[in-house]
Write a protein that holds these residues in place. Structure first.
Motif, mmCIF file in Angstrom:
data_model
loop_
_atom_site.group_PDB
_atom_site.id
_atom_site.type_symbol
_atom_site.label_atom_id
_atom_site.label_comp_id
_atom_site.label_asym_id
_atom_site.label_seq_id
_atom_site.Cartn_x
_atom_site.Cartn_y
_atom_site.Cartn_z
ATOM 1 N N ARG A 1 0.834 -1.209 0.000
ATOM 2 C CA ARG A 1 0.000 0.000 0.000
ATOM 3 C C ARG A 1 0.866 1.256 0.000
ATOM 4 N NH1 ARG A 1 -4.295 -1.735 4.724
ATOM 5 N NH2 ARG A 1 -5.251 -3.496 3.626
ATOM 6 N N THR B 1 2.420 1.649 -3.571
ATOM 7 C CA THR B 1 1.425 2.062 -4.569
ATOM 8 C C THR B 1 1.139 3.555 -4.471
ATOM 9 O OG1 THR B 1 0.363 -0.116 -4.605
ATOM 10 C CG2 THR B 1 -0.953 1.742 -5.348
ATOM 11 N N THR B 2 0.963 4.043 -3.261
ATOM 12 C CA THR B 2 0.591 5.448 -3.087
ATOM 13 C C THR B 2 1.775 6.382 -3.325
ATOM 14 O OG1 THR B 2 -0.870 4.632 -1.333
ATOM 15 C CG2 THR B 2 -0.703 7.013 -1.590
ATOM 16 N N MET C 1 -8.075 2.313 3.248
ATOM 17 C CA MET C 1 -8.167 3.716 2.832
ATOM 18 C C MET C 1 -7.140 4.601 3.524
ATOM 19 S SD MET C 1 -10.500 4.491 0.528
ATOM 20 C CE MET C 1 -10.134 3.027 -0.409
ATOM 21 N N MET D 1 -3.826 5.000 3.361
ATOM 22 C CA MET D 1 -2.861 5.692 2.512
ATOM 23 C C MET D 1 -3.543 6.685 1.576
ATOM 24 S SD MET D 1 0.166 5.102 3.446
ATOM 25 C CE MET D 1 0.924 6.053 2.127
ATOM 26 N N TRP D 2 -4.813 6.411 1.201
ATOM 27 C CA TRP D 2 -5.532 7.378 0.374
ATOM 28 C C TRP D 2 -5.907 8.608 1.205
ATOM 29 C CZ3 TRP D 2 -4.411 6.740 -4.272
ATOM 30 C CH2 TRP D 2 -4.286 5.465 -4.832
ATOM 31 N N PHE E 1 -2.711 10.491 1.420
ATOM 32 C CA PHE E 1 -2.504 11.132 0.121
ATOM 33 C C PHE E 1 -3.361 12.398 0.006
ATOM 34 C CE2 PHE E 1 -3.868 11.619 -4.308
ATOM 35 C CZ PHE E 1 -2.668 11.564 -5.024
ATOM 36 N N THR E 2 -4.614 12.290 0.420
ATOM 37 C CA THR E 2 -5.540 13.424 0.322
ATOM 38 C C THR E 2 -5.111 14.582 1.214
ATOM 39 O OG1 THR E 2 -7.394 11.941 -0.207
ATOM 40 C CG2 THR E 2 -7.943 14.139 0.629
ATOM 41 N N ALA F 1 -14.226 7.429 1.247
ATOM 42 C CA ALA F 1 -13.759 7.989 -0.038
ATOM 43 C C ALA F 1 -13.056 9.314 0.210
ATOM 44 C CB ALA F 1 -14.938 8.176 -0.992
ATOM 45 N N CYS G 1 -10.828 10.991 -1.218
ATOM 46 C CA CYS G 1 -10.440 11.864 -2.332
ATOM 47 C C CYS G 1 -11.505 12.878 -2.724
ATOM 48 C CB CYS G 1 -10.027 11.024 -3.548
ATOM 49 S SG CYS G 1 -8.471 10.124 -3.287
ATOM 50 N N THR H 1 -17.400 12.475 -5.899
ATOM 51 C CA THR H 1 -16.245 12.517 -6.803
ATOM 52 C C THR H 1 -16.687 12.542 -8.268
ATOM 53 O OG1 THR H 1 -16.010 10.096 -6.997
ATOM 54 C CG2 THR H 1 -14.937 11.166 -5.125
#
Length: 383
Positions: free
Chosen positions: A204, A207-208, A241, A243-244, A247-248, A282, A284, A319
């Motif tokens: 993970r 990937t990010t 979620m 790492m997302w 990221f966000t 979610a 993002c 989104t």
């Protein structure tokens, strides 16, 4: 993994063998600097030093850039050393534009000894598998790398990113977007260790970070603040979620986040706990401007038949494009109904999430003979 181990060994050797840091040399006073700039400026009554014209004609610098850089060469009475450095850079495939990028960023590189300083760096980078063109591009994109020690900084940083990104192609892609080699390997490894210590799988993380390497290109203090922000949003490290969310929040500033959160909560009428649940599902959607988030929530509530609970459970709806997807699909359904077409039971909430191909097949192509204006309302497109 072999490259990572090699980079680690080089890093350990560097830490063990480096002498204590010496204080930087004293800089010129502002008054002395002003006198030198005046001396080398073409606007001065004193004839300009020959290096001003040299930097313009041979290196492509502007007159202003040349006048600012020229004091570094005050001791020169000939261009023999700059000539040698320039000749070497050109022999390594650097174009005139690339030479200009290097010299404008680090003018003192023109004083480098070719055999002792420059050639070993080009040779070392070629040895790890980069092509001649990529090596030239690497140093043009990040000229400070030409000031690095080969084994103390240059190779460890390049080997780290080659190993982490997985290819020279991705290395060059990201070098073109950011100063990828700016941070030392120990800072990058420390940030990675912080994530691994939370129990996040390497797959993970990789990937990010491959999507945005700047995630780990931060000071330890800034990185820890980011970890704290994710924790404050109640996203557990065990979540897929996490790492997302990381990221966000890396891309949404601490000042912008509250305004976006308030816009969503105000429009949806949800609680903080419900908002946190949306973010966990979610993250993002928080990339969008606060005003657009508010408009999307209001549209989903007023037109698409959603309620607050449905939006909280399906934040991915936020989104989706309002102008290219949600509004046009609602118009198609309304048009079909107004023309008396029996389309059966429709659920706008679900239709919003359908793939483009499924929606076009089900509602556009099927009824294009009966309602030809559908193709104008919703022209088929990929997506």
């Amino acid at each position: 993994m072999a490259l990572r181990r090699l980079a680690g060994r080089i890093l350990l050797h560097r830490v063990a063998s480096l002498p204590p840091p010496r204080p930087p040399p004293a800089f010129l006073s502002s008054e002395s600097r002003g006198h030198l700039l005046l001396r080398f400026s073409t606007s001065s009554s004193t004839p300009p030093h020959f290096m001003v014209q040299y930097l313009v004609s041979s290196c492509g610098l502007s007159p202003a850039e040349a006048a600012e850089a020229a004091p570094r060469f005050a001791h020169l009475d000939s261009a023999s050393r700059p000539d040698a450095a320039l000749a070497f850079l050109r022999s390594q495939g650097l174009s005139r534009a690339q030479v200009r990028a290097v010299v404008s960023c680090k003018p003192k590189l023109l004083l480098s000894d070719v055999e002792a300083t420059l050639r070993p760096k080009f040779r070392a980078v070629r040895a790890v598998g980069l092509s001649r063109a990529d090596v030239a591009r690497l140093f043009a994109l990040y000229p400070p790398a030409l000031t690095f020690g080969v084994h103390t900084n240059l190779l460890p940083r390049i080997l780290f990113w080659l190993d982490f990104l997985g290819s020279a192609k991705l290395l060059m892609k990201w070098l073109n977007k950011t100063w990828l080699l700016m941070y030392s390997v120990d800072i990058l490894l420390r940030n990675l260790f912080t994530l691994r210590a939370l129990g996040i799988p390497d797959s993970r993380i990789t990937t990010t970070v491959r999507l945005q390497p700047t995630l780990i290109m931060q000071s330890a203090a800034k990185f820890q603040r980011l970890v704290g922000r994710v924790e404050a949003c109640a996203v557990p490290p065990s979540s897929g979620m996490y790492m997302w969310a990381f990221f966000t929040l890396h891309n949404v500033s601490e000042s912008a986040f509250p305004a976006k959160k308030a816009a969503v909560m105000g429009a949806a009428g949800c609680t903080e706990e419900e908002f946190d649940a949306m973010f966990r599902r979610a993250p993002c959607f928080m990339f969008l401007p606060a005003e657009l988030l508010q408009r999307k929530v209001e549209f989903l509530l007023a037109t698409a038949g959603c309620d607050t609970k449905y939006i909280v459970n399906n934040p991915v709806l936020l989104t989706l494009s309002l102008s290219k997807r949600m509004v046009p699909r609602c118009r198609v359904i309304e048009t079909l109904r107004s023309r008396g077409v029996d389309i059966g039971k429709t659920n706008l909430r679900s239709i919003m999430r359908w793939s483009e191909a499924k929606f076009v097949e089900r509602y556009i192509l099927r009824y294009k003979q009966e309602v030809p204006e559908l193709l104008e309302l919703y022209p088929p497109r990929h997506g």
